[in-house]
Enzyme design. Structure first.
Site, PDB file in Angstrom:
ATOM      1  N   ASP A 109       0.847  -1.188  -0.116  1.00 42.15           N
ATOM      2  CA  ASP A 109      -0.155  -0.171   0.057  1.00 42.15           C
ATOM      3  C   ASP A 109       0.686   1.230  -0.069  1.00 42.15           C
ATOM      4  O   ASP A 109       0.508   2.176  -0.682  1.00 42.15           O
ATOM      5  CB  ASP A 109      -0.897  -0.083   1.253  1.00 42.15           C
ATOM      6  CG  ASP A 109      -1.999  -1.007   1.074  1.00 42.15           C
ATOM      7  OD1 ASP A 109      -2.161  -1.665   0.010  1.00 42.15           O
ATOM      8  OD2 ASP A 109      -2.913  -1.261   2.048  1.00 42.15           O
TER       9      ASP A 109
ATOM     10  N   ASN B  77      -4.661   8.719   2.185  1.00 40.77           N
ATOM     11  CA  ASN B  77      -5.028   8.021   3.512  1.00 40.77           C
ATOM     12  C   ASN B  77      -5.415   8.952   4.581  1.00 40.77           C
ATOM     13  O   ASN B  77      -6.299   8.887   5.183  1.00 40.77           O
ATOM     14  CB  ASN B  77      -3.808   6.933   3.810  1.00 40.77           C
ATOM     15  CG  ASN B  77      -4.029   5.651   3.292  1.00 40.77           C
ATOM     16  OD1 ASN B  77      -5.172   5.253   2.765  1.00 40.77           O
ATOM     17  ND2 ASN B  77      -3.068   4.630   3.797  1.00 40.77           N
ATOM     18  N   GLU B  78      -4.265   9.769   5.035  1.00 39.06           N
ATOM     19  CA  GLU B  78      -4.641  10.631   5.986  1.00 39.06           C
ATOM     20  C   GLU B  78      -3.648  11.583   6.326  1.00 39.06           C
ATOM     21  O   GLU B  78      -2.477  11.563   5.631  1.00 39.06           O
ATOM     22  CB  GLU B  78      -4.556   9.661   7.495  1.00 39.06           C
ATOM     23  CG  GLU B  78      -3.249   9.122   8.050  1.00 39.06           C
ATOM     24  CD  GLU B  78      -2.652   7.926   7.308  1.00 39.06           C
ATOM     25  OE1 GLU B  78      -1.435   7.795   6.867  1.00 39.06           O
ATOM     26  OE2 GLU B  78      -3.601   6.978   7.225  1.00 39.06           O
TER      27      GLU B  78
ATOM     28  N   THR C  71      -8.940   2.252   6.902  1.00 36.02           N
ATOM     29  CA  THR C  71      -8.347   0.911   7.149  1.00 36.02           C
ATOM     30  C   THR C  71      -6.771   0.796   7.314  1.00 36.02           C
ATOM     31  O   THR C  71      -6.234  -0.075   7.283  1.00 36.02           O
ATOM     32  CB  THR C  71      -8.722   0.154   6.079  1.00 36.02           C
ATOM     33  OG1 THR C  71      -8.092   0.794   4.779  1.00 36.02           O
ATOM     34  CG2 THR C  71     -10.347  -0.145   5.814  1.00 36.02           C
ATOM     35  N   GLY C  72      -6.214   2.090   7.503  1.00 32.22           N
ATOM     36  CA  GLY C  72      -4.828   2.201   7.966  1.00 32.22           C
ATOM     37  C   GLY C  72      -4.330   2.621   9.187  1.00 32.22           C
ATOM     38  O   GLY C  72      -4.657   2.015  10.240  1.00 32.22           O
TER      39      GLY C  72
END
Length: 310
Positions: free
Chosen positions: A92, A165-166, A206-207
């Site tokens: 990922d 993601n974030e 989901t990370g």
């Protein structure tokens, strides 16, 4: 009559225009040789031109044989919307790199998992033939994913201040916990006494956020997940907010600086810096095969529904 012939000739040229894909990876390892060779052979057999990231090519060129002079790309400037997709070979983290490479261009991303867990790079090495056939026949699905954008009163993360993601604020390794005053559209939400704070997109749920007990949310939920990292107050829990909010922060702490991250990229910044995040104006698309979906990925990667007692 001559005009009709010319139109037919142009149509033939369009029909036989060769498809091309970009191939990216961070690191080449010797145990990948057979799979990479097989992927390149499958692409060539299906008349799909592979354009390889220069840094990756320099690592593998001694091990991989080519029947042609390979085409290379170096950066965002070498890409355009004529690419069918960008193939990410790795985990990922490798796929997250490709997000900063395609930027706002409409090039979908296809992750083949050469790593470990693989929520984003969900296709396995054993599916290479299936993946290439899906590309050739256009029998795949593109899932649109939102991004998170960072605004600050000083330059951070160059010309790619966004992530898939974030965004996270975190104390430095040797410093004590920090206090993060958090606002939604200027209205006070909470003060987090914690090691850090994560604002995750649905994709990023989901990370890192999940590992800090954040909830899993569906990719099309149009939300942000705000998750504290090791909060001092145990009644503080993650919260899901609509992604049309602008989330801003004020940082206090004994140390003068803290860590600021976007996906796997990081910057050390002074606590006086002004930070705010919002939904990015553009999106990225992730390719999946028709038979794969988010629920199947959750069940496979998190072993949901399996009885481990026996």
């Amino acid at each position: 009559m001559g005009e009709q012939i010319r139109i037919k000739e142009e149509a033939v040229k369009i029909n036989f225009k060769q498809m091309k894909v970009a191939i990216y990876s961070r690191v080449y390892e010797s145990d990948q040789k057979q799979d990479i060779q097989r992927l390149l052979q499958e692409l060539e057999a299906n008349n799909i031109k592979a354009v390889i990231y220069r840094g990756f090519f320099e690592q593998l060129k001694q091990d991989i044989s080519f029947n042609y002079e390979p085409l290379l790309f170096h950066s965002y400037d070498d890409l355009d919307d004529t690419f069918e997709c960008m193939i990410s070979l790795g985990g990922d983290g490798t796929l997250l790199d490709t997000v900063t490479m395609v930027r706002d261009q409409p090039i979908p991303l296809l992750g083949i998992n050469f790593g470990r867990l693989g929520f984003l790079a969900s296709m396995g090495r054993d599916e290479l033939e299936t993946v290439v056939a899906a590309l050739k026949n256009h029998t795949y699905v593109k899932d649109e994913r939102t991004l998170i954008h960072l605004d600050s009163n000083m330059p951070l993360f160059g010309d790619t201040p966004y992530g898939l993601n974030e965004f996270a604020i975190h104390k430095l390794d040797t410093s004590s916990m920090i206090r993060i005053h958090t606002y939604l559209n200027g209205e006070f939400l909470n003060s987090y006494w914690a090691d850090g704070l994560i604002v995750a997109t649905p994709t990023g749920s989901t990370g890192y956020s999940l590992s800090c007990n954040g909830p899993v949310v569906f990719p099309d939920s149009r939300s942000f997940v705000i998750t504290p990292v090791a909060p001092h107050n145990l009644n503080v829990r993650p919260i899901v907010v609509p992604d049309n909010n602008i989330i801003s922060f004020e940082i206090e702490g004994r140390a003068d600086s803290f860590l600021c991250t976007l996906d796997s990229r990081k910057e050390i910044v002074q606590k006086t810096v002004q930070l705010a995040v919002k939904r990015e104006e553009f999106t990225v698309s992730l390719i999946r095969l028709n038979e794969n979906n988010f629920l199947q990925t959750l069940r496979n990667k998190l072993s949901w529904g399996l009885d481990r007692r026996n």
